[in-house]
Design a protein around this motif. Sequence first.
Motif, mmCIF file in Angstrom:
data_model
loop_
_atom_site.group_PDB
_atom_site.id
_atom_site.type_symbol
_atom_site.label_atom_id
_atom_site.label_comp_id
_atom_site.label_asym_id
_atom_site.label_seq_id
_atom_site.Cartn_x
_atom_site.Cartn_y
_atom_site.Cartn_z
ATOM 1 N N ALA A 1 -10.465 100.267 -33.768
ATOM 2 C CA ALA A 1 -9.832 100.599 -35.042
ATOM 3 C C ALA A 1 -9.346 102.056 -35.070
ATOM 4 O O ALA A 1 -8.293 102.348 -35.644
ATOM 5 N N ASP A 2 -10.082 102.967 -34.445
ATOM 6 C CA ASP A 2 -9.674 104.376 -34.460
ATOM 7 C C ASP A 2 -8.371 104.579 -33.684
ATOM 8 O O ASP A 2 -7.544 105.401 -34.056
ATOM 9 N N THR A 3 -8.158 103.806 -32.636
ATOM 10 C CA THR A 3 -6.905 103.896 -31.885
ATOM 11 C C THR A 3 -5.755 103.376 -32.730
ATOM 12 O O THR A 3 -4.675 103.977 -32.775
ATOM 13 N N TYR A 4 -5.979 102.256 -33.400
ATOM 14 C CA TYR A 4 -4.949 101.706 -34.275
ATOM 15 C C TYR A 4 -4.529 102.708 -35.335
ATOM 16 O O TYR A 4 -3.350 102.812 -35.671
ATOM 17 N N ALA A 5 -5.478 103.404 -35.889
ATOM 18 C CA ALA A 5 -5.187 104.344 -36.973
ATOM 19 C C ALA A 5 -4.203 105.424 -36.545
ATOM 20 O O ALA A 5 -3.516 106.010 -37.382
ATOM 21 N N LYS A 6 -4.097 105.687 -35.261
ATOM 22 C CA LYS A 6 -3.205 106.722 -34.744
ATOM 23 C C LYS A 6 -1.804 106.199 -34.432
ATOM 24 O O LYS A 6 -0.922 106.975 -34.082
ATOM 25 N N LEU A 7 -1.586 104.902 -34.542
ATOM 26 C CA LEU A 7 -0.314 104.291 -34.158
ATOM 27 C C LEU A 7 0.697 104.256 -35.289
ATOM 28 O O LEU A 7 0.341 104.144 -36.451
ATOM 29 N N GLU A 8 1.944 104.290 -34.907
ATOM 30 C CA GLU A 8 3.038 104.035 -35.837
ATOM 31 C C GLU A 8 3.243 102.525 -35.877
ATOM 32 O O GLU A 8 3.210 101.860 -34.846
ATOM 33 N N LYS A 9 3.475 102.008 -37.058
ATOM 34 C CA LYS A 9 3.744 100.573 -37.185
ATOM 35 C C LYS A 9 5.232 100.271 -37.058
ATOM 36 O O LYS A 9 5.605 99.188 -36.630
ATOM 37 N N ARG A 10 6.084 101.217 -37.456
ATOM 38 C CA ARG A 10 7.519 101.019 -37.430
ATOM 39 C C ARG A 10 8.164 102.225 -36.764
ATOM 40 O O ARG A 10 7.621 103.309 -36.765
ATOM 41 N N GLY A 11 9.323 101.986 -36.216
ATOM 42 C CA GLY A 11 10.076 103.058 -35.582
ATOM 43 C C GLY A 11 11.556 102.770 -35.663
ATOM 44 O O GLY A 11 11.987 101.939 -36.456
ATOM 45 N N ASN A 12 12.331 103.416 -34.792
ATOM 46 C CA ASN A 12 13.774 103.216 -34.812
ATOM 47 C C ASN A 12 14.319 102.800 -33.447
ATOM 48 O O ASN A 12 15.503 102.950 -33.170
ATOM 49 N N ALA A 13 13.457 102.244 -32.602
ATOM 50 C CA ALA A 13 13.879 101.764 -31.291
ATOM 51 C C ALA A 13 14.198 100.267 -31.365
ATOM 52 O O ALA A 13 13.805 99.581 -32.312
ATOM 53 N N THR A 14 14.909 99.786 -30.359
ATOM 54 C CA THR A 14 15.307 98.387 -30.281
ATOM 55 C C THR A 14 14.972 97.832 -28.902
ATOM 56 O O THR A 14 15.230 98.479 -27.890
ATOM 57 N N ILE A 15 14.393 96.644 -28.889
ATOM 58 C CA ILE A 15 14.153 95.910 -27.643
ATOM 59 C C ILE A 15 14.933 94.611 -27.745
ATOM 60 O O ILE A 15 14.809 93.877 -28.731
ATOM 61 N N LYS A 16 15.763 94.363 -26.738
ATOM 62 C CA LYS A 16 16.554 93.138 -26.731
ATOM 63 C C LYS A 16 16.536 92.546 -25.330
ATOM 64 O O LYS A 16 16.185 93.222 -24.369
ATOM 65 N N GLY A 17 16.888 91.282 -25.242
ATOM 66 C CA GLY A 17 16.902 90.659 -23.933
ATOM 67 C C GLY A 17 17.157 89.175 -24.018
ATOM 68 O O GLY A 17 17.673 88.667 -25.015
#
Length: 177
Positions: free
Chosen positions: A52-68
């Motif tokens: 849980a402590d690692t999760y707390a440091k993460l961003e949930k949203r960003g501005n990158a795109t993954i496509k394929g």
Amino acid sequence: MRQWIAVVLLGSLLAGCQAMLPDSDGRPPEVIDRSEQAPGSTVVERKVAFPADTYAKLEKRGNATIKGRLRYTTAQGRTLVGANEQISIAPATAYSAEAADVALAGKRIEPADPRAREYTHYARTDGNGYFVARGIPAGVFYVAGSVLLPDGKSRSPLILKQVKIGAGQTREVDLSR
């Protein structure tokens, strides 16, 4: 029924992910594909606890795109396009690497901690197997999917690629095997 189990497994696999704690050399944990060696549907108990402590440091949203594009080539050499399939994009971590290893070995792992779903992104392929996922934060991710086989009841083995993406970048993923 098997089709839905595979979809649920895939979602659970990748929903059980958070930002990765790198190995001692700073790289994400390696996932080894053993799907041809150990088929089956054994449910494996998770050994890596949800951090849980690692999760707390993460961003949930960003501005990158993954496509394929999602594709699977059968043993007979027929290439199947993953039309209208769900793609999961989860942060690469020790927690998600464990789940990926188990899935690639052809087994099911216990469901992921529900809090992990907040960090997993999803995309749906179009009729030709193409997908686009926007709003991805910078980081290292496991991008995964599977293809419904022609019998309409079974699915391809899990197809998983690891992708590193920076803020504002677009990455193209050939999700095939």
